[in-house]
Design an enzyme around this catalytic site. Structure first.
Site, PDB file in Angstrom:
ATOM      1  CG  ASP A 101      -2.050  -1.016   1.127  1.00 19.91           C
ATOM      2  OD1 ASP A 101      -1.852  -2.056   0.464  1.00 19.91           O
ATOM      3  OD2 ASP A 101      -3.120  -0.778   1.718  1.00 19.91           O
ATOM      4  CE  LYS A 164      -5.299   2.241   2.454  1.00 20.64           C
ATOM      5  NZ  LYS A 164      -4.199   1.487   3.111  1.00 20.64           N
ATOM      6  CE  LYS A 200      -6.903  -1.081   2.460  1.00 25.02           C
ATOM      7  NZ  LYS A 200      -5.575  -1.682   2.738  1.00 25.02           N
TER       8      LYS A 200
END
Length: 258
Positions: A101, A164, A200
């Protein structure tokens, strides 16, 4: 809300959770507890998300469970030391991370240097190898809807497997408005024949109602069959308790869990 079914939402959401501990004071013991929580009587979460220094510790604890190990790089401020971020990524993958991430260099992006942000993502993408790459836009800091759209497309173009919303470390994290923009970018790319990119939402997602709201937006834009662990994750630390309570039939006692 006549269609609100906490148990149905919980059943759908639990396997989509990236169960997260990115607390500054996180310890190896906390990570062991997180790994234990990731495997529930109602099924396992998709992944845990932890600091890079704990990846090697988590690997044997999750062996055979199917739960992925995600870790964060360039976190939480999205700095501009690309070589350090690339090295951090390579070490995390060597330690056993399945998913990276990456906080996009959103400061550079906002300052009119999108090329820097894109090149950093491309270099991390290469360093990540077979690991899944989720790019954190930090939408609350970007703010402008047009810039959120542009940042989403930039991340897709640079090789993100997921886009995300947030780190969970700023004042404004996941919002339905940002989710709608990002999911629209994914839908636009699908229409043009590009490979699916996942989504996300992260930061501030704590209740079944929160989870249901984001699932409803995804269903509206991409269709009810799109959401699965390969295309949708929830980044959350507290959501799992509410989901398990609903599936256990005890959620009525946890008013805020709705």
């Amino acid at each position: 809300m006549p269609d609100f079914d906490p148990k149905a939402i919980a059943k759908r959401a639990l396997p989509l959770v990236d169960l997260t501990n990115l607390n500054d004071d996180c310890t190896a013991k906390d990570v062991a507890i997180l790994c234990d929580r990731a495997v529930t009587a109602h099924g396992n979460v998709a992944a845990i998300c932890i600091w890079p220094r704990f990846v090697a510790d988590a690997r044997p604890l999750l062996a055979g469970s199917g739960v992925k190990i995600a870790t964060v790089v360039n976190f939480p401020h999205g700095g501009e030391k690309t070589l350090e971020v690339v090295d951090e990524t390579a070490k995390a993958v060597a330690d056993g991370a399945d998913e990276i991430d990456l906080v996009m260099a959103y400061g550079a992006f906002k300052a009119g240097r999108p090329g820097f942000a894109e090149e950093q993502i491309r270099r991390v993408r290469k360093a990540a190898g077979e690991a899944k790459l989720k790019v954190i836009l930090e939408t609350g800091e970007i703010g402008d809807p047009l810039l959120i759209h542009a940042a989403s497309q930039l991340a897709v173009d640079a090789g993100a497997d997921f886009i995300k919303t947030s780190t969970g470390k700023v004042a404004v994290n996941a919002t339905p408005e940002a989710a709608e923009i990002m999911l629209t970018v994914i839908e636009e790319n699908r229409r043009h024949g590009r490979i699916d990119v996942g989504f996300k939402p992260a930061g501030g997602i704590r209740t079944i109602a929160d989870a249901g709201a984001y699932l409803a937006i995804a269903d509206k834009i991409l269709g009810a069959n799109w959401v699965c662990a390969q295309t949708f994750r929830f980044g959350a630390s507290g959501l799992l308790d509410a989901l398990v309570a609903a599936l256990d039939g005890t959620a009525a006692q946890l008013g805020e869990g709705y």
